[in-house]
Structures are given as C-alpha cells and as structure tokens.
Design an enzyme around this catalytic site. Structure first.
Site, mmCIF file in Angstrom:
data_model
loop_
_atom_site.group_PDB
_atom_site.id
_atom_site.type_symbol
_atom_site.label_atom_id
_atom_site.label_comp_id
_atom_site.label_asym_id
_atom_site.label_seq_id
_atom_site.Cartn_x
_atom_site.Cartn_y
_atom_site.Cartn_z
ATOM 1 N N LYS A 148 -2.078 16.213 -52.818
ATOM 2 C CA LYS A 148 -3.068 16.484 -52.463
ATOM 3 C C LYS A 148 -3.369 17.615 -53.640
ATOM 4 O O LYS A 148 -2.832 17.715 -54.709
ATOM 5 C CB LYS A 148 -3.486 17.623 -50.942
ATOM 6 C CG LYS A 148 -3.474 16.704 -50.253
ATOM 7 C CD LYS A 148 -4.225 15.549 -50.019
ATOM 8 C CE LYS A 148 -4.015 14.739 -49.075
ATOM 9 N NZ LYS A 148 -2.652 13.466 -49.050
HETATM 10 C C1 LIG Z 1 -7.613 12.238 -45.125
HETATM 11 C C2 LIG Z 1 -5.933 12.217 -44.245
HETATM 12 N N1 LIG Z 1 -6.119 13.100 -43.198
HETATM 13 C C3 LIG Z 1 -4.492 13.142 -42.771
HETATM 14 C C4 LIG Z 1 -3.713 13.491 -43.143
HETATM 15 C C5 LIG Z 1 -2.092 13.642 -43.061
HETATM 16 O O1 LIG Z 1 -1.794 14.866 -44.057
HETATM 17 P P1 LIG Z 1 -0.347 15.499 -44.110
HETATM 18 O O2 LIG Z 1 0.703 14.453 -45.135
HETATM 19 O O3 LIG Z 1 -0.033 16.630 -44.608
HETATM 20 O O4 LIG Z 1 -0.266 15.398 -42.657
HETATM 21 C C6 LIG Z 1 -3.464 12.639 -44.947
HETATM 22 C C7 LIG Z 1 -2.420 12.535 -46.098
HETATM 23 O O5 LIG Z 1 -2.734 11.837 -46.942
HETATM 24 C C8 LIG Z 1 -5.106 12.373 -45.513
HETATM 25 O O6 LIG Z 1 -5.528 11.151 -46.968
#
Ligand SMILES: Cc1ncc(COP(=O)(O)O)c(C=O)c1O
Length: 387
Positions: free
Chosen positions: A193
């Site tokens: 990110k």
């Molecule tokens: C659109 C979206 N939602 C949720 C997530 C989940 O995030 P995390 O890896 O911080 O749990 C991601 C991660 O790639 C994502 O791109």
C-alpha cells in the site's frame, strides 16, 4: 535482448521507508512499551486529523478492520452484504467471517469500482450492509452508493485498504477518503500500500458508539485499556463482557506509521505525477490501450496503475514478455467468485469484473521510480504489444 535489459529489474512496488522510520521504531523499543500504547494512541489521533474523521482506531491489518466494521453495523448469520467480487479476496472473506453471504455486483470498466446502478437490484430483505471498495486507490462513487444505501436504510462500509491519501469532492470541497463518507472506512498498511507499517490497519468513523466497539473488540473485549490500568493509582479489575479478538497494532508499527503519515502528502503527489506521466506516454506509444478513468470528482493516489490490453493480445504472454525484459507486472485484480470458496453451480453474471481480471495488467509505480525507469517500462510494453 541486450545484457542491460536482462539485468534490469523494475519491481511492481517499493515502499518508501528508511532512516526516519528506523529511528522512530527505537522509541517503543527503548521505552519497553511495545504494543497498543502511546504510539498507537498518537498514530490514531494523527490519522484522524489527516482524514478529517472524528475517530480512528488502529488494528492489526485491514482484514481485521473490515471484520470489526461489519460486526459494528450488525452483520451476522444469514445476512447478506452487497459488495464486489473484483477485489482482494479479504473483502469477501470478512463477510464470511460474520457467517453472512457476500452478494457480488459488477464493476464499471472505466474505474474498476462498484457500479452504483447495480446495487438496487441486489437488495433483498436479508441485505444488512453495503461494502464498497476504493479499488487500487481510485475512489468509488461513494456519493451515489450512499444515496442508494440511504433509500434502503443500509449502512455503508468503505474498504479503503489502498486509498490512504485519495480524495473525493464532497459538497464542493476536496476531502480525504476516510472522513468517512460512508459509516466506516478501513485502511491497510501492508507494504504493497502507499504507506506501510509492515502489516497494520486503521478504522475511521464519525460514530462514537462504533468507535467504542472497535476498541473493545480489538482487545479481547476487555473493559479497560492497558494504558488506563497502567497509569491508574487505584487498583482496577477488568471485565470481559463480550467475546473479542486480538486485533491489536503494536507500538513499533505505530511509530513507523507516524513517520509514514508525514511522508504521505509527498508520496501521493509523486504517485500522481507518475500516473499522469504514464497516461501521456502510454497514450502516445500504444494505440488501443485503455487506461483507468479518474472521474472529475476523484483524485486517486495511484496505489496501482493498470492498463487494459487490446483484445488481440494475450495477458500472460504480455506479462511474460515484460518479465523477460526485467519489468514486473501483475494481472488485473482477482475475482473472489472464481475462487473455490465462492464458486456456485448457478454461476455469476459479472462480465466487467471478469474482463478486468483477464484483460488488465498492473504496471510498476513507486515513489522512487525515475523518469528513465518509467520510460523503459513504456518502451518495453510498446515493444511487447507490437511484436
Ligand atoms: C481491497 C483490499 N481489501 C482488503 C485488503 C486486506 O488488507 P490487509 O492485508 O491489510 O489485511 C487488501 C489487501 O491487499 C485489499 O487490497
């Protein structure tokens, strides 16, 4: 292929992190307070101030943030949540964590985001919430989504995993995603990110009841925080009146996050410059290539920059051609409905989501990217697409 091309490796992404974060991480280490303490509290305040939200609660990642958000708006067994299949699988999985069913609506090809015109037809008496995604940092049409939600009395949770620093024009003003324009917004600080704490997440809301619930549930449902108990001069006994989770962020992560947040405005500005540059260079170099559309009410952070390949080209072959030339790419965002846990006999009618997965590729973009590296990516894509 020249030796220079063989040796060159342009990654898809690269976090902008260094001495400032390394130095900041010393604070919690040297203080001995390593998890959910003063650094987390400061990071929360600073993130709330940045987004303009009344409350921000730090958690272990965006998946746990989304889980708590759905629980807060009351999603439970046998409910339905309207969302998109075209997202990282965590978006659909959190609905299942609540023993509810994700109901997938299709996306708009131009933005890769939920098509608000498809929502009304998906609403049933079991619908409990709408979970929209600001996919790859591009703001979804939250005004239109909130309008449908209000008509049907439904809460809106924004999956803003990729959207730190993205903006929406709201009542004539530019506002940060996460203010929150729906009821709750959830962010990710995974290294892929735009800012990172290694892993990590943040939940923003203007609803203080939701915020209290996030704080309770992230810490095993414990009635009192460690910080309050630690600084009290009276003995306090904690209670656990509900079943919570360990969704804590550590103070080491938060100390890093605070430095990352300082960098965020510059990171977004650089990414936007590179995004504009890609659009100019690619439209001149490769006829027939479609690029993402940024609506006039949106400012993306270009967490990812995708292109849609002309129909005659094979996605895998183009990606392999790029890899052979030392350039990493990824295919379009996956569709959860094609993964085993979500497959069903009756199938799904999600043509734009499937096309985006099958026809799009994501190109390298990171703040340290030089113009020369970007020129090389464009040159190589042009070569692969026209050979
Ligand atoms: C659109 C979206 N939602 C949720 C997530 C989940 O995030 P995390 O890896 O911080 O749990 C991601 C991660 O790639 C994502 O791109």
């Amino acid at each position: 292929m020249t030796t220079d091309q063989k040796r060159r490796t342009i990654p898809l992404a690269r976090p902008l992190i260094g001495e400032a974060e390394a130095e900041a991480s010393r604070r919690p280490i040297m203080s001995g307070w390593l998890t959910q303490g003063p650094e987390v509290a400061a990071f929360e305040q600073e993130f709330a101030a940045y987004t303009g939200a009344k409350h921000a609660t730090a958690v272990s990642n965006c998946t746990t943030a989304l889980h708590l958000a759905l629980l807060a708006v009351g999603v439970g067994a046998d409910d339905e949540v309207i969302t998109v299949s075209h997202s990282y699988v965590a978006t659909a999985n959190v609905v299942r964590y609540c023993n509810a069913t994700p109901v997938f609506v299709d996306i708009e090809a131009a933005t890769s985001n939920m098509d608000p015109a498809k929502i009304a037809a998906a609403i049933t008496p079991r619908t409990k919430a709408i979970l929209c995604v600001h996919q790859m940092g591009m703001p979804c049409d939250i005004a239109a989504i909130v309008a449908v939600a209000k008509e049907h009395g439904l809460p809106v949770v924004e999956d803003a995993a990729c959207a730190s620093g993205s903006e929406i024009r709201w009542d004539g003003q530019w506002e940060k995603v996460g203010k929150a324009h729906g009821d709750i917004a959830c962010f990710s600080f995974h290294p892929r990110k735009v800012i990172t704490t290694g892993d990590g997440g943040m939940i923003t809301t203007n609803n203080s009841d939701y915020d209290k619930q996030f704080r309770l549930l992230r810490q095993h449902g414990m009635s009192i925080s460690d910080r309050v108990r630690h600084s009290a001069n009276q003995v306090i006994f904690e209670e656990h009146s509900v079943i919570g989770y360990n969704y804590r962020m550590t103070d080491v992560q938060a100390a890093i996050g605070r430095e990352q947040l300082k960098r965020l405005p510059d990171i977004v500005a650089t990414r936007r410059r590179l995004g504009d540059r890609y659009r100019q260079l690619l439209s001149a170099a490769i006829p027939g290539l479609t690029m993402p559309h940024e609506p006039e009410w949106a400012r993306t952070n270009w967490q990812s920059f995708w292109v849609r390949l002309p129909d005659a080209l094979d996605q895998r072959e183009v990606m392999q051609g790029m890899l052979d030339r030392g350039v990493a790419t990824r295919r379009g965002i996956m569709c959860a409905h094609r993964e085993v846990p979500y497959q069903r006999e009756s199938g799904y009618d999600l043509p734009e989501s499937e096309r985006a997965q099958d026809r799009n590729i994501i190109l390298p973009l990171y703040p340290q990217m030089t113009d020369e590296e970007q020129d090389y990516v464009v040159e190589m894509l042009s070569e692969v697409c026209t050979q």
